[in-house]
Design a protein around this motif. Structure first.
Motif, PDB file in Angstrom:
ATOM      1  N   LEU A 439      54.193   8.898 -50.947  1.00 23.78           N
ATOM      2  CA  LEU A 439      53.065   8.558 -51.752  1.00 23.78           C
ATOM      3  C   LEU A 439      52.361   7.501 -51.792  1.00 23.78           C
ATOM      4  CD1 LEU A 439      52.518   9.462 -54.835  1.00 23.78           C
ATOM      5  CD2 LEU A 439      53.893   7.833 -55.733  1.00 23.78           C
ATOM      6  N   TRP A 442      49.870   7.846 -49.671  1.00 23.92           N
ATOM      7  CA  TRP A 442      48.408   8.497 -50.278  1.00 23.92           C
ATOM      8  C   TRP A 442      48.864  10.068 -50.055  1.00 23.92           C
ATOM      9  CZ3 TRP A 442      44.294   5.019 -47.611  1.00 23.92           C
ATOM     10  CH2 TRP A 442      44.508   3.852 -47.788  1.00 23.92           C
ATOM     11  N   TRP A 444      49.833  13.047 -51.750  1.00 20.68           N
ATOM     12  CA  TRP A 444      50.481  13.490 -53.094  1.00 20.68           C
ATOM     13  C   TRP A 444      51.013  14.814 -52.864  1.00 20.68           C
ATOM     14  CZ3 TRP A 444      49.198   9.137 -53.904  1.00 20.68           C
ATOM     15  CH2 TRP A 444      47.584   8.669 -53.882  1.00 20.68           C
ATOM     16  N   ALA A 472      55.511  13.640 -61.426  1.00 20.74           N
ATOM     17  CA  ALA A 472      54.763  13.660 -62.600  1.00 20.74           C
ATOM     18  C   ALA A 472      53.394  12.647 -61.897  1.00 20.74           C
ATOM     19  CB  ALA A 472      55.081  12.575 -63.805  1.00 20.74           C
ATOM     20  N   PHE A 473      53.570  11.743 -61.319  1.00 21.89           N
ATOM     21  CA  PHE A 473      52.637  10.817 -60.709  1.00 21.89           C
ATOM     22  C   PHE A 473      51.577  11.630 -59.776  1.00 21.89           C
ATOM     23  CE2 PHE A 473      50.334   7.904 -57.552  1.00 21.89           C
ATOM     24  CZ  PHE A 473      49.901   7.105 -58.616  1.00 21.89           C
ATOM     25  N   TYR A 476      49.479  13.905 -61.717  1.00 21.77           N
ATOM     26  CA  TYR A 476      48.635  12.914 -62.518  1.00 21.77           C
ATOM     27  C   TYR A 476      47.447  12.419 -61.658  1.00 21.77           C
ATOM     28  CZ  TYR A 476      47.101   8.506 -64.570  1.00 21.77           C
ATOM     29  OH  TYR A 476      46.310   7.340 -65.010  1.00 21.77           O
ATOM     30  N   GLN A 477      47.753  12.169 -60.379  1.00 23.00           N
ATOM     31  CA  GLN A 477      46.625  11.703 -59.614  1.00 23.00           C
ATOM     32  C   GLN A 477      45.851  12.709 -59.286  1.00 23.00           C
ATOM     33  OE1 GLN A 477      45.912   8.624 -57.587  1.00 23.00           O
ATOM     34  NE2 GLN A 477      46.819   8.171 -59.595  1.00 23.00           N
ATOM     35  N   GLU A 478      46.047  14.161 -59.298  1.00 21.59           N
ATOM     36  CA  GLU A 478      45.539  15.330 -59.159  1.00 21.59           C
ATOM     37  C   GLU A 478      44.721  15.861 -60.444  1.00 21.59           C
ATOM     38  OE1 GLU A 478      47.669  18.141 -56.749  1.00 21.59           O
ATOM     39  OE2 GLU A 478      47.381  16.595 -54.999  1.00 21.59           O
ATOM     40  N   GLY A 479      44.912  15.231 -61.594  1.00 20.03           N
ATOM     41  CA  GLY A 479      44.201  15.373 -62.865  1.00 20.03           C
ATOM     42  C   GLY A 479      45.123  16.515 -63.519  1.00 20.03           C
ATOM     43  N   TYR A 481      47.312  17.025 -66.042  1.00 18.70           N
ATOM     44  CA  TYR A 481      48.101  16.301 -67.016  1.00 18.70           C
ATOM     45  C   TYR A 481      49.144  16.826 -67.652  1.00 18.70           C
ATOM     46  CZ  TYR A 481      44.271  13.232 -66.167  1.00 18.70           C
ATOM     47  OH  TYR A 481      42.944  12.782 -65.568  1.00 18.70           O
ATOM     48  N   HIS A 510      45.186  10.767 -71.311  1.00 22.24           N
ATOM     49  CA  HIS A 510      44.239  11.528 -70.911  1.00 22.24           C
ATOM     50  C   HIS A 510      44.436  13.046 -71.629  1.00 22.24           C
ATOM     51  CE1 HIS A 510      43.344   9.250 -67.592  1.00 22.24           C
ATOM     52  NE2 HIS A 510      44.304   8.679 -67.665  1.00 22.24           N
TER      53      HIS A 510
ATOM     54  N   MET B   1      37.698  12.158 -67.642  1.00 21.15           N
ATOM     55  CA  MET B   1      38.384  11.130 -66.681  1.00 21.15           C
ATOM     56  C   MET B   1      38.180  11.385 -65.390  1.00 21.15           C
ATOM     57  SD  MET B   1      40.482   8.622 -67.112  1.00 21.15           S
ATOM     58  CE  MET B   1      40.574   8.919 -68.848  1.00 21.15           C
ATOM     59  N   ASP B   3      38.318   9.979 -61.098  1.00 21.68           N
ATOM     60  CA  ASP B   3      39.339   9.526 -60.398  1.00 21.68           C
ATOM     61  C   ASP B   3      39.403   7.880 -60.409  1.00 21.68           C
ATOM     62  OD1 ASP B   3      39.887  12.006 -59.620  1.00 21.68           O
ATOM     63  OD2 ASP B   3      38.927  11.951 -57.550  1.00 21.68           O
ATOM     64  N   ARG B   6      42.013   6.856 -62.659  1.00 23.03           N
ATOM     65  CA  ARG B   6      43.517   6.806 -62.258  1.00 23.03           C
ATOM     66  C   ARG B   6      43.757   5.932 -61.140  1.00 23.03           C
ATOM     67  NH1 ARG B   6      41.977  12.363 -63.082  1.00 23.03           N
ATOM     68  NH2 ARG B   6      41.745  12.425 -60.733  1.00 23.03           N
ATOM     69  N   ILE B  11      49.688   1.816 -55.442  1.00 16.77           N
ATOM     70  CA  ILE B  11      49.667   2.841 -54.383  1.00 16.77           C
ATOM     71  C   ILE B  11      48.509   2.770 -53.424  1.00 16.77           C
ATOM     72  CG2 ILE B  11      49.520   5.292 -54.369  1.00 16.77           C
ATOM     73  CD1 ILE B  11      51.863   4.587 -55.714  1.00 16.77           C
ATOM     74  N   ARG B  34      44.364   0.354 -41.471  1.00 13.89           N
ATOM     75  CA  ARG B  34      44.222   2.042 -41.651  1.00 13.89           C
ATOM     76  C   ARG B  34      43.014   2.561 -42.046  1.00 13.89           C
ATOM     77  NH1 ARG B  34      47.814   5.629 -45.797  1.00 13.89           N
ATOM     78  NH2 ARG B  34      46.951   7.604 -45.271  1.00 13.89           N
ATOM     79  N   GLN B  42      40.839   8.373 -48.153  1.00 14.65           N
ATOM     80  CA  GLN B  42      40.376   8.623 -49.707  1.00 14.65           C
ATOM     81  C   GLN B  42      39.915   7.448 -50.217  1.00 14.65           C
ATOM     82  OE1 GLN B  42      43.505   9.702 -52.215  1.00 14.65           O
ATOM     83  NE2 GLN B  42      44.946  10.065 -50.260  1.00 14.65           N
ATOM     84  N   TYR B  43      40.385   6.140 -49.648  1.00 14.43           N
ATOM     85  CA  TYR B  43      40.051   5.008 -50.283  1.00 14.43           C
ATOM     86  C   TYR B  43      39.182   4.218 -49.374  1.00 14.43           C
ATOM     87  CZ  TYR B  43      43.800   5.981 -53.682  1.00 14.43           C
ATOM     88  OH  TYR B  43      44.720   6.413 -54.352  1.00 14.43           O
ATOM     89  N   TYR B  69      50.520   2.774 -63.794  1.00 18.28           N
ATOM     90  CA  TYR B  69      51.638   3.739 -63.655  1.00 18.28           C
ATOM     91  C   TYR B  69      52.610   3.309 -62.592  1.00 18.28           C
ATOM     92  CZ  TYR B  69      53.997   8.431 -63.166  1.00 18.28           C
ATOM     93  OH  TYR B  69      54.732   9.637 -63.417  1.00 18.28           O
ATOM     94  N   VAL B  71      55.640   3.295 -60.041  1.00 17.36           N
ATOM     95  CA  VAL B  71      56.345   4.033 -59.152  1.00 17.36           C
ATOM     96  C   VAL B  71      56.888   3.265 -57.764  1.00 17.36           C
ATOM     97  CG1 VAL B  71      56.243   5.924 -57.172  1.00 17.36           C
ATOM     98  CG2 VAL B  71      54.752   6.032 -59.038  1.00 17.36           C
TER      99      VAL B  71
END
Lengths: 845, 135
Positions: A439, A442, A444, A472-473, A476-479, A481, A510, B1, B3, B6, B11, B34, B42-43, B69, B71
């Protein structure tokens, strides 16, 4: 009286015991010397120990002898001087008293002359020793007595047992068998006697004492008594009890638990294979008194300190808690294994030394990189390293390597992830750890897969909850919900954690505001600290209020009541009485004043708050009350005391703006104007422009209402209007222009109300005039007493004059010609009325 | 909503929730390296800068973490303190006493027994209001 003690005056006061009264009183003084005294001197002495109620002279002497060694010595001499023999003693009780006195006086030889048996002398010696607190002598004498006689020796033995380290031998214990268990002390002695000796006797005593053989405490006593044998130590019950005692807790038996287990008990329990939790001072005690035993426990890894040690010797710390020892102490002790271990854990590169520890850790470092060439240098106490080496050779995890979780990350990285072990308690955490790593990288999708593997491989709730959180995260990251929420709600089943609850709130945001508010309300109620609770409340409120309109716009338009979810309200109520910052307290009360008015209006609900005397509490409780005037008064009171309170000024502005808006939106609704009038009337501090506008608005609304009811405005209304009107000149140009317009309208409204009210008053005045004059119809004019008639019409005259004056003032408020004309018309009516009232004869002429 | 809504600062920097400022800066540097290696990541650098700023804010205003969130939610679930051959336990220094400890253990047992007996006797007899002559 013989036996009593007296204090004699003289050069110095002395206390003595009278041992004889005739032919001349004899006194034994504290020095031990016996002296005769005169009767007159004895008569003047002060009695300090009156034994006159004790009938026996000998018993009195025994009593004082046992009170003081010096007196005992003196009495012994006196007794010897008496030359008393058994033949002179009248009864058995006198003989016993004489013997007890002699024993108390330290003259056992004289006691033996009393004629008592040797056993009775022993018996008296036993009691005498107990009266002196000499348990050893008492026990010695008690045990020398015949087993089947002198039952009170049992009490003596029991007492000695309870105050000392005394224990009975088997033979000694046997002497108890003849006595009933109801006798004082017998049970105690039987128990003590049975423990180390006799299983059958132990069971009987347990029963008599009410100790169930099944009790944990009974089991523990039995285990201690049995030593290394005779107790089943492998049972679940034994494990629970030994573990409890080793950690310092009493066996979970019934009864009182005031006294903790002793250090020795902890050590014995730990010896059975359990971790002894020792306070530093306990470790030091064992170190000093039983070092070899402590070393045994340390070698078996059965000692842990309950807290960091401060002043323990380095040698002891190096044994019981080597991790906490500073490096220099390790070097001073030449503790090469711990030095090498720390270097290995730090990952220090470079050459190793030449000790066995260096060889081992150098080989382990190489092994970690997949180099098995130095495997021969490894100290492999349990065969795990051998299994690791074999795993490398066979390219898969084998043998004991599977049971050691620290081998996995090393071996899987080297061998490949396809051989990840599954059937192990460590598998779940291992997958989870790798999932989180994915995670943070990055990925997921990979994180989700590993979270699922963790769930498949673990029954541990903490691990499973974390895996669900991870799952869940990723969703969540992929929408996604809904699945994210389902996973979190599964994780929240069972043990509560604030972090999971907060995550649920974030995901729920959300979805719909009610669901988010529910989860954040839960967090606000159950979070471990007030900061998190407050944050949850604020977040929930924000989410719920900002989303509600979008989600439920139609409902808003319908004007339905706006209520917070119950869980959130409960959380806010709870926080309102917690020890939170004043600013936070203000926020909570503001919410309650808006959404939980009835609860907040009851002052007792917030009386436990540390901010009970604050302005905040007064203002918001007043706001929640049924009468808005209370709220306005509370704001005014607070601002008059401290005009720098920004939040209170904001409350005031909110009130003023709200009232102003309501008044000008619907001037016919007089309610807001009444409260605006209250605000102005009590002097609510506010901006001068606001004051003029609010007053003007209130006057407009109130005047219109009064005009419709043909009532004259109160004088206070007129006063406040005039104040406002006079303030207009002080305003800035822009404000003045706006204010003048309002004041003009207010002036016209007020003038109209005054005119309307007085018009009605004129009508009533005319009616009153007509009623009075009608009574004069038919009476010849010359017979009418016009003086009396004029007197009767005086109130009407005065009313007319007053109205004319008020109407004249009202004209000054009017800026409209028609209104001025109307006022003039009414005033003209009053003028006529006043003329007739002044000269009624003219009305008839 | 979107990206963006979120985005999770921890992370993005590859850090567990609750990392401190020093760890955040190290994470930022690592993530930047990186990005240089992987232009399709993606960032963006802006994301990293935002994340670092967010974490710094969270450190000074922890109440803002309510929007982040977590984690892991329970670090204890993954922080394995399991000892084993590659994570060895601290070594106690070698004992200086001999191993002939039977006598000491017997003394400890006798003392433990004496303590336990006295405790039980005192409680039981006091509870039943029995005894105690010679107060």
């Amino acid at each position: 009286m013989v036996g009593s003690a007296y204090r004699f005056a003289g050069l110095r006061k002395r206390v003595g015991v009278v041992v004889r009264v005739s032919p001349k009183p004899m006194v034994v003084f504290g020095s031990g010397k016996a002296r005769t005294v005169s009767n007159s001197r004895l008569g003047k002495a002060e009695i300090v120990l009156d034994l006159s109620s004790v009938p026996s002279e000998l018993f009195r002497l025994q009593t004082v002898a046992e009170r003081s060694e010096s007196w005992a010595s003196g009495l012994a001499g006196w007794l010897e001087d008496q030359g008393t023999e058994s033949s002179q003693l009248d009864s058995q009780s006198d003989r016993r008293l004489y013997a007890r006195s002699a024993i108390a006086a330290g003259r056992v030889d004289m006691a033996k002359d009393s004629g008592l048996s040797q056993e009775e002398i022993l018996w008296l010696q036993m009691h005498s020793a107990m009266s002196y607190g000499d348990s050893d002598v008492a026990v010695e004498k008690a045990l020398a007595l015949p087993p089947d006689r002198f039952p009170d020796k049992v009490a003596v033995l029991a007492r000695a047992l309870s105050v000392g380290d005394y224990s009975l031998t088997g033979d000694e214990a046997d002497l108890l068998d003849g006595w009933p268990s109801s006798m004082t002390g017998v049970l105690a002695l039987r128990m003590a006697a049975a423990l180390p000796i006799d299983e059958n006797r132990w069971d009987v005593v347990c029963q008599e004492l009410g100790l169930s053989p099944e009790d944990d405490e009974t089991f523990w006593l039995h285990a201690l008594a049995a030593g290394e044998s005779s107790v089943e130590e492998s049972s679940e019950k034994a494990a629970r009890i030994f573990e409890s005692v080793a950690s310092g807790n009493r066996p979970a038996a019934s009864g009182q638990h005031s006294e903790p287990v002793s250090l020795e008990e902890k050590a014995i329990a730990a010896r059975k294979g359990y971790i002894a939790l020792l306070a530093p001072n306990e470790a030091l005690d064992l170190w000093r008194s039983a070092r070899r035993a402590l070393d045994d426990l340390v070698d078996d890894f059965q000692v842990e300190l309950t807290e960091a040690e401060s002043d323990l010797p380095d040698e002891l710390v190096a044994r019981v808690n080597p991790d906490s020892l500073p490096q220099h102490a390790l070097e001073s002790l030449n503790h090469t294994w711990e030095i090498a271990r720390r270097r290995y854990e730090r990952g220090v590169e470079g050459e190793w030394g030449s000790t066995a520890a260096d060889f081992h850790y150098a080989a382990l470092t190489a092994l970690r990189k997949g180099d098995i060439s130095r495997a021969g240098d490894l100290e492999d106490s349990n065969g795990v390293l051998e299994a690791v080496v074999a795993s490398f050779e066979e390219q898969q995890l084998v043998g004991k390597a599977l049971d050691d979780p620290t081998t996995w990350s090393v071996l899987v990285d080297l061998i490949g992830p396809e051989d990840i072990p599954g059937q192990s308690e460590h598998a779940g955490p291992w997958y989870l750890s790798r999932g989180i790593a994915q995670l943070l990288d990055w990925d997921w999708s990979e994180a989700r897969d590993l979270a699922r593997e963790s769930l498949r491989n673990s029954n541990d709730e903490a691990v499973r909850d974390e895996a669900l959180n991870l799952l869940a995260f990723a969703d969540y990251q992929e929408g996604n919900y809904e699945p994210a929420m389902v996973a979190l709600e599964r994780a929240l089943e069972g043990d509560y954690t604030a972090a999971l609850q907060a995550n649920a709130g974030i995901v729920a945001e959300h979805m719909d505001p009610d669901r988010a508010a529910y989860h954040l309300g839960q967090l606000a109620t159950e979070a471990p600290n007030n900061d998190l609770r407050l944050a949850a409340v604020r977040r929930a409120f924000h989410i719920w209020t900002s989303n509600r309109q979008a989600w439920e716009e139609e409902e808003e338009e319908d004007g339905e009541s706006f209520e917070l979810p119950g869980g959130l309200i409960d959380a806010i109520r709870g926080l309102a009485v917690q020890d939170i910052e004043l600013e936070d307290f203000r926020d909570m009360l503001r919410l309650l004043a808006n959404f939980d008015r009835e609860w907040l209006a009851d002052e007792s609900h917030t009386s436990a708050s540390p901010h009970v005397t604050s302005v905040e509490r007064r203002v918001f409780v007043a706001k929640a009350s049924a009468d808005p005037a209370d709220y306005i008064e509370a704001i005014a009171s607070g601002l008059k005391r401290n005009s720098d309170l920004e939040w209170l000024a904001a409350e005031r502005d909110s009130v003023v703006n709200g009232l102003r808006s309501l008044i000008f939106k619907d001037p016919e609704n007089v309610g807001p104007a009444v409260y605006a009038f209250t605000a102005v009337d009590i002097g609510l501090p506010m901006d001068p422009f606001d004051l003029v506008v609010l007053t003007g608005g209130a006057v407009i609304s109130i005047s219109r209402s009064l005009a419709s009811e043909e009532q004259i405005p109160a004088e206070r209304v007129v006063e406040l209007f005039e104040q406002a009107r006079s303030s207009v000149g002080d305003l800035s140009d822009d404000e003045r222009n706006a204010a003048e317009e309002i004041i003009n309208i207010a002036g016209n409204s007020l003038a109209m109300a005054i005119a309307a009210g007085h018009e009605e008053q004129l009508r009533q005045g005319l009616q009153a005039f007509e009623r009075l004059t009608s009574q004069l119809n038919g009476i010849p004019m010359r017979r009418i007493n016009w003086t009396e008639v004029t007197k009767a019409l005086r109130p009407i005259h005065d009313m007319a004059s007053e109205s004319i004056s008020e109407l004249d003032r009202a004209k000054s408020y009017s800026s409209a010609t028609e209104l001025t004309q109307a006022i003039d018309n009414v005033a003209e009516g009053f003028n006529k009325l006043r003329r007739y009232a002044t000269n009624p004869r003219s009305f008839f002429s | 909503m979107t990206d963006i809504d979120r985005r999770n600062p921890y992370i993005i920097l590859g850090l567990p929730f609750g990392s401190n400022e020093e760890e955040a800066r190290a994470g930022f540097a690592k993530a930047r390296r990186r990005l240089r290696r992987d232009p399709d990541a993606q960032y963006t650098t802006e994301d990293l800068t935002w994340a670092l700023h967010q974490i710094e804010q969270l450190i000074t205003h922890p109440e803002l973490a309510i929007d982040v969130y977590r984690v892991p939610a329970d670090p204890g679930a993954i922080e394995s303190d399991a000892r084993g051959v590659f994570h060895p336990a601290p070594h106690p220094v070698a004992r200086t006493t001999d191993t002939e400890s039977a006598e000491e253990w017997e003394q400890l047992r006798a003392a433990a027994l004496s303590n336990a007996v006295r405790r039980v006797l005192t409680e039981r007899l006091e509870a039943s209001a029995q005894y105690i002559p010679y107060q």
